[in-house]
Write a protein that holds these residues in place. Structure first.
Motif, mmCIF file in Angstrom:
data_model
loop_
_atom_site.group_PDB
_atom_site.id
_atom_site.type_symbol
_atom_site.label_atom_id
_atom_site.label_comp_id
_atom_site.label_asym_id
_atom_site.label_seq_id
_atom_site.Cartn_x
_atom_site.Cartn_y
_atom_site.Cartn_z
ATOM 1 N N GLN A 118 -11.762 -65.871 17.353
ATOM 2 C CA GLN A 118 -10.913 -65.414 18.405
ATOM 3 C C GLN A 118 -11.243 -66.211 19.667
ATOM 4 O OE1 GLN A 118 -12.561 -61.633 19.874
ATOM 5 N NE2 GLN A 118 -10.704 -61.187 21.057
ATOM 6 N N PHE A 122 -1.740 -67.321 8.902
ATOM 7 C CA PHE A 122 -1.037 -68.278 9.714
ATOM 8 C C PHE A 122 0.421 -68.128 9.729
ATOM 9 C CE2 PHE A 122 -5.336 -69.863 8.699
ATOM 10 C CZ PHE A 122 -5.874 -69.902 9.812
ATOM 11 N N GLN A 123 1.046 -68.193 10.821
ATOM 12 C CA GLN A 123 2.512 -68.209 10.959
ATOM 13 C C GLN A 123 2.934 -69.665 10.455
ATOM 14 O OE1 GLN A 123 4.222 -67.967 14.764
ATOM 15 N NE2 GLN A 123 6.543 -67.284 13.917
ATOM 16 N N ARG A 124 2.193 -70.592 10.825
ATOM 17 C CA ARG A 124 2.620 -72.200 10.495
ATOM 18 C C ARG A 124 1.514 -72.825 9.507
ATOM 19 N NH1 ARG A 124 5.559 -74.523 14.698
ATOM 20 N NH2 ARG A 124 4.413 -76.577 14.082
ATOM 21 N N ARG A 132 -0.730 -73.276 17.265
ATOM 22 C CA ARG A 132 0.619 -73.177 17.924
ATOM 23 C C ARG A 132 1.568 -71.886 17.510
ATOM 24 N NH1 ARG A 132 3.329 -79.064 15.859
ATOM 25 N NH2 ARG A 132 4.827 -78.075 17.406
ATOM 26 N N GLY A 133 1.040 -71.149 16.562
ATOM 27 C CA GLY A 133 1.865 -70.009 15.972
ATOM 28 C C GLY A 133 0.753 -68.864 15.875
ATOM 29 N N ARG A 134 1.382 -67.804 15.360
ATOM 30 C CA ARG A 134 0.563 -66.209 15.493
ATOM 31 C C ARG A 134 -0.646 -66.713 14.229
ATOM 32 N NH1 ARG A 134 5.744 -64.437 15.773
ATOM 33 N NH2 ARG A 134 5.423 -63.796 13.443
ATOM 34 N N SER A 135 -1.678 -65.812 14.506
ATOM 35 C CA SER A 135 -2.602 -65.770 13.417
ATOM 36 C C SER A 135 -3.470 -64.566 13.538
ATOM 37 C CB SER A 135 -3.660 -67.114 13.522
ATOM 38 O OG SER A 135 -4.224 -66.872 14.722
ATOM 39 N N ALA A 136 -4.211 -64.212 12.375
ATOM 40 C CA ALA A 136 -4.862 -62.930 12.097
ATOM 41 C C ALA A 136 -6.023 -63.055 11.519
ATOM 42 C CB ALA A 136 -3.940 -61.983 12.000
ATOM 43 N N GLN A 183 -7.972 -69.497 18.067
ATOM 44 C CA GLN A 183 -6.854 -69.122 18.154
ATOM 45 C C GLN A 183 -5.962 -69.595 19.434
ATOM 46 O OE1 GLN A 183 -7.286 -64.446 18.172
ATOM 47 N NE2 GLN A 183 -5.959 -65.033 16.414
ATOM 48 N N ASP A 213 -1.209 -75.092 11.328
ATOM 49 C CA ASP A 213 -2.331 -74.252 11.603
ATOM 50 C C ASP A 213 -3.229 -74.037 10.660
ATOM 51 O OD1 ASP A 213 -1.635 -74.369 14.197
ATOM 52 O OD2 ASP A 213 -0.504 -72.511 14.208
#
Length: 220
Positions: free
Chosen positions: A64, A88-90, A72-76, A68, A93
């Motif tokens: 966190q 990961f969105q990308r 460069r993109g969203r993540s969880a 993060q 990453d």
């Protein structure tokens, strides 16, 4: 190191001393007493609690606060005890975090299980792709892509095949061992077992096919 993590949230030194004593308490195994040289004894009630706190600092807080912010993109991150999934969105990453994750764990004396740790694409399948895309298992469920009633692809969950077979075998074995119990006793016990299974695995979309029908278990 663990005690320092605990002191970040616990100011009561008497409680800290009690935790320290529990870390070195022995475990009775038959006629032998096993005393751990490091960590907590296997089977100790304190072990899952301290393990969760340790991983919270090693993984959750690190991801966190440090990871993060550099992506460069969203993540969880989703973690339960020592099982976790990072989304990961990308792809780049995911590559960057993949390259440092093992080093992060090694820094704190931990290792990633080589057979249970993998990186894979889990994106929505394109139109015309009837294979459904990749799947993965997590906490007893298999996650996969499924079409909803409107034809859109959505992430769905079904009971993992191995977990379902284990539940069926356990129920069958229990029935064999309690064959001579009264019908009322068998009914109450099986009802509790089935309700426990359904309460855990009874998520949206997991009420047909492999989940219940044709599995050897009654319909949900």
């Amino acid at each position: 190191m663990l005690m320092e993590m605990l002191r970040d949230r616990i100011a009561d030194e008497s409680l800290m001393r009690l935790v320290g004593k529990c870390l070195h308490v022995g475990v009775l195994d038959g006629e032998s007493v096993l005393e751990p040289d490091e960590g907590t004894a296997q089977g100790s009630s304190l072990s899952p609690l301290l393990g969760n706190i340790y991983l919270h600092h090693v993984l959750d807080v690190w991801f966190q606060r440090e990871v993060q912010a550099r992506l460069r993109g969203r993540s969880a991150l989703v973690r339960y005890a020592d099982d976790f999934v990072i989304c990961f969105q990308r792809e780049d990453d995911a590559e960057r975090v993949w390259n440092v994750l093992g080093k992060r764990f090694q820094k704190y004396g931990l290792t990633l299980h080589p057979k249970k740790t993998r990186r894979f694409p889990f994106r929505r399948p394109r139109d015309g792709d009837d294979q459904g895309g990749a799947t993965f298992d997590f906490l007893g469920f298999t996650s996969y892509w499924r079409r909803n009633r409107t034809g859109m692809r959505r992430v769905a969950f079904r009971t993992r095949g191995a977990r379902l077979r284990r539940a069926i075998n356990a129920a069958s074995e229990w029935c064999r061992r309690h064959l001579h119990d009264s019908i009322e006793e068998q009914h109450l016990a099986l009802k509790r077992k089935l309700n426990g299974h359904y309460n855990y695995f009874g998520v949206n979309g997991n009420d047909s096919d492999r989940a219940c029908h044709g599995s050897g278990l009654p319909s949900c």
